[in-house]
Motif scaffolding. Structure first.
Motif, PDB file in Angstrom:
ATOM      1  N   ASP A  97       0.867  -1.161  -0.037  1.00  0.00           N
ATOM      2  CA  ASP A  97       0.102   0.026  -0.125  1.00  0.00           C
ATOM      3  C   ASP A  97       0.937   1.340  -0.051  1.00  0.00           C
ATOM      4  N   LEU A  98       1.986   1.371   0.737  1.00  0.00           N
ATOM      5  CA  LEU A  98       2.836   2.271   0.899  1.00  0.00           C
ATOM      6  C   LEU A  98       3.534   2.655  -0.677  1.00  0.00           C
ATOM      7  N   VAL A  99       4.022   1.746  -1.027  1.00  0.00           N
ATOM      8  CA  VAL A  99       4.750   1.961  -2.384  1.00  0.00           C
ATOM      9  C   VAL A  99       3.673   2.119  -3.398  1.00  0.00           C
ATOM     10  N   LEU A 100       2.570   1.707  -3.511  1.00  0.00           N
ATOM     11  CA  LEU A 100       1.514   2.217  -4.552  1.00  0.00           C
ATOM     12  C   LEU A 100       1.130   3.442  -4.387  1.00  0.00           C
ATOM     13  N   GLU A 101       0.795   4.101  -3.107  1.00  0.00           N
ATOM     14  CA  GLU A 101       0.611   5.390  -2.583  1.00  0.00           C
ATOM     15  C   GLU A 101       1.866   6.606  -2.888  1.00  0.00           C
ATOM     16  N   ALA A 102       2.860   6.010  -2.781  1.00  0.00           N
ATOM     17  CA  ALA A 102       3.988   6.803  -3.116  1.00  0.00           C
ATOM     18  C   ALA A 102       4.270   6.981  -4.654  1.00  0.00           C
ATOM     19  N   GLU A 103       3.907   5.928  -5.353  1.00  0.00           N
ATOM     20  CA  GLU A 103       4.021   5.957  -6.861  1.00  0.00           C
ATOM     21  C   GLU A 103       2.815   6.925  -7.177  1.00  0.00           C
ATOM     22  N   ARG A 104       1.766   6.819  -6.519  1.00  0.00           N
ATOM     23  CA  ARG A 104       0.333   7.925  -6.936  1.00  0.00           C
ATOM     24  C   ARG A 104       1.012   9.229  -7.022  1.00  0.00           C
ATOM     25  N   LEU A 105       1.619   9.573  -5.881  1.00  0.00           N
ATOM     26  CA  LEU A 105       2.002  10.821  -5.373  1.00  0.00           C
ATOM     27  C   LEU A 105       3.503  11.142  -6.044  1.00  0.00           C
ATOM     28  N   ASN A 106       4.003  10.400  -6.701  1.00  0.00           N
ATOM     29  CA  ASN A 106       5.510  10.614  -7.489  1.00  0.00           C
ATOM     30  C   ASN A 106       6.372  10.851  -6.153  1.00  0.00           C
ATOM     31  N   VAL A 107       6.392  10.064  -5.129  1.00  0.00           N
ATOM     32  CA  VAL A 107       7.409  10.267  -3.977  1.00  0.00           C
ATOM     33  C   VAL A 107       8.496   9.220  -4.479  1.00  0.00           C
ATOM     34  N   SER A 108       9.705   9.647  -4.353  1.00  0.00           N
ATOM     35  CA  SER A 108      11.056   8.486  -4.908  1.00  0.00           C
ATOM     36  C   SER A 108      11.165   7.658  -3.590  1.00  0.00           C
ATOM     37  N   GLU A 109      11.853   6.597  -4.065  1.00  0.00           N
ATOM     38  CA  GLU A 109      12.280   5.543  -2.962  1.00  0.00           C
ATOM     39  C   GLU A 109      12.825   6.319  -1.909  1.00  0.00           C
ATOM     40  N   GLU A 110      13.984   7.054  -2.323  1.00  0.00           N
ATOM     41  CA  GLU A 110      14.817   7.747  -1.283  1.00  0.00           C
ATOM     42  C   GLU A 110      13.935   8.494  -0.038  1.00  0.00           C
ATOM     43  N   GLU A 111      12.986   9.264  -0.711  1.00  0.00           N
ATOM     44  CA  GLU A 111      12.094  10.093   0.134  1.00  0.00           C
ATOM     45  C   GLU A 111      11.147   9.188   1.060  1.00  0.00           C
ATOM     46  N   VAL A 112      10.680   7.989   0.460  1.00  0.00           N
ATOM     47  CA  VAL A 112       9.878   7.065   1.148  1.00  0.00           C
ATOM     48  C   VAL A 112      11.023   6.532   2.278  1.00  0.00           C
ATOM     49  N   PHE A 113      11.912   6.100   2.233  1.00  0.00           N
ATOM     50  CA  PHE A 113      12.962   5.733   3.139  1.00  0.00           C
ATOM     51  C   PHE A 113      13.377   6.817   4.304  1.00  0.00           C
ATOM     52  N   ASP A 114      13.708   7.915   3.759  1.00  0.00           N
ATOM     53  CA  ASP A 114      13.803   8.860   4.813  1.00  0.00           C
ATOM     54  C   ASP A 114      12.529   9.205   5.636  1.00  0.00           C
ATOM     55  N   MET A 115      11.281   9.096   5.068  1.00  0.00           N
ATOM     56  CA  MET A 115      10.056   9.134   5.830  1.00  0.00           C
ATOM     57  C   MET A 115      10.157   8.188   6.877  1.00  0.00           C
ATOM     58  N   ILE A 116      10.611   6.741   6.598  1.00  0.00           N
ATOM     59  CA  ILE A 116      10.398   5.624   7.470  1.00  0.00           C
ATOM     60  C   ILE A 116      11.478   5.623   8.464  1.00  0.00           C
ATOM     61  N   LYS A 117      12.696   6.259   7.988  1.00  0.00           N
ATOM     62  CA  LYS A 117      13.806   6.781   8.928  1.00  0.00           C
ATOM     63  C   LYS A 117      13.471   7.725  10.210  1.00  0.00           C
ATOM     64  N   ASN A 118      12.578   8.656   9.685  1.00  0.00           N
ATOM     65  CA  ASN A 118      12.288   9.590  10.471  1.00  0.00           C
ATOM     66  C   ASN A 118      11.290   9.389  11.546  1.00  0.00           C
ATOM     67  N   VAL A 119      10.342   8.476  11.227  1.00  0.00           N
ATOM     68  CA  VAL A 119       9.105   7.813  11.674  1.00  0.00           C
ATOM     69  C   VAL A 119       9.831   7.116  12.909  1.00  0.00           C
ATOM     70  N   LYS A 120      10.885   6.213  12.497  1.00  0.00           N
ATOM     71  CA  LYS A 120      11.501   5.196  13.385  1.00  0.00           C
ATOM     72  C   LYS A 120      12.407   5.820  14.652  1.00  0.00           C
ATOM     73  N   ARG A 121      12.910   6.994  14.059  1.00  0.00           N
ATOM     74  CA  ARG A 121      13.726   7.761  15.076  1.00  0.00           C
ATOM     75  C   ARG A 121      12.793   8.556  16.153  1.00  0.00           C
ATOM     76  N   ASN A 122      11.766   9.074  15.516  1.00  0.00           N
ATOM     77  CA  ASN A 122      10.881   9.878  16.449  1.00  0.00           C
ATOM     78  C   ASN A 122      10.129   8.854  17.270  1.00  0.00           C
ATOM     79  N   TRP A 123       9.917   7.811  16.924  1.00  0.00           N
ATOM     80  CA  TRP A 123       9.158   6.582  17.655  1.00  0.00           C
ATOM     81  C   TRP A 123      10.370   6.156  18.784  1.00  0.00           C
ATOM     82  N   GLU A 124      11.542   5.855  18.534  1.00  0.00           N
ATOM     83  CA  GLU A 124      12.478   5.647  19.462  1.00  0.00           C
ATOM     84  C   GLU A 124      12.791   6.585  20.255  1.00  0.00           C
TER      85      GLU A 124
END
Length: 126
Positions: A97-124
């Motif tokens: 679902d994340l990959v599909l939505e990222a493609e719809r929004l034209n978000v690059s893999e790097e941006e998605v990875f950065d978002m995941i890293k930021n969420v994980k950092r904030n959560w930790e």
């Protein structure tokens, strides 16, 4: 936990997933007795048959086992079974679902990875 009675996921599935989460969190250990269908019915204000259906899902998946006349107990490898199931199904679906939505929004893999890293950092950090 509050059951979502307005959603598309059946209540008995929500009960099974809640018990899985309880096992993963350590609330129930191997060979420990879990709530009966009547206890679950009282806790969640649902029909005991619905609660039994949730318990049976876990028994069918070898997460729980029955002791005749005593109730349901957590299997020795329940935690591993739940982790494997959730990785193969739940996490895979979320990533799809994340990959599909990222493609719809034209978000690059790097941006998605950065978002995941930021969420994980904030959560930790909390």
């Amino acid at each position: 936990m509050i059951l979502n009675t307005d959603g598309t996921k059946p209540i008995y599935v929500q009960i099974a997933e809640w018990l899985e989460t309880e096992i993963l969190s350590g609330s129930f250990n191997s060979d420990q007795k879990v709530y009966s269908q009547y206890q679950l019915a009282e806790i969640f204000n649902i029909n005991p048959a619905t609660a039994a259906k949730g318990l049976n899902i876990l028994a069918d998946g070898d997460v729980l086992y029955k002791k005749r006349g005593l109730g349901m107990f957590v299997s020795n490898d329940a935690r591993e079974r739940i982790l494997n199931k959730r990785k193969k199904h739940t996490l895979k679906k979320l990533v799809q679902d994340l990959v599909l939505e990222a493609e719809r929004l034209n978000v690059s893999e790097e941006e998605v990875f950065d978002m995941i890293k930021n969420v994980k950092r904030n959560w930790e950090g909390t």
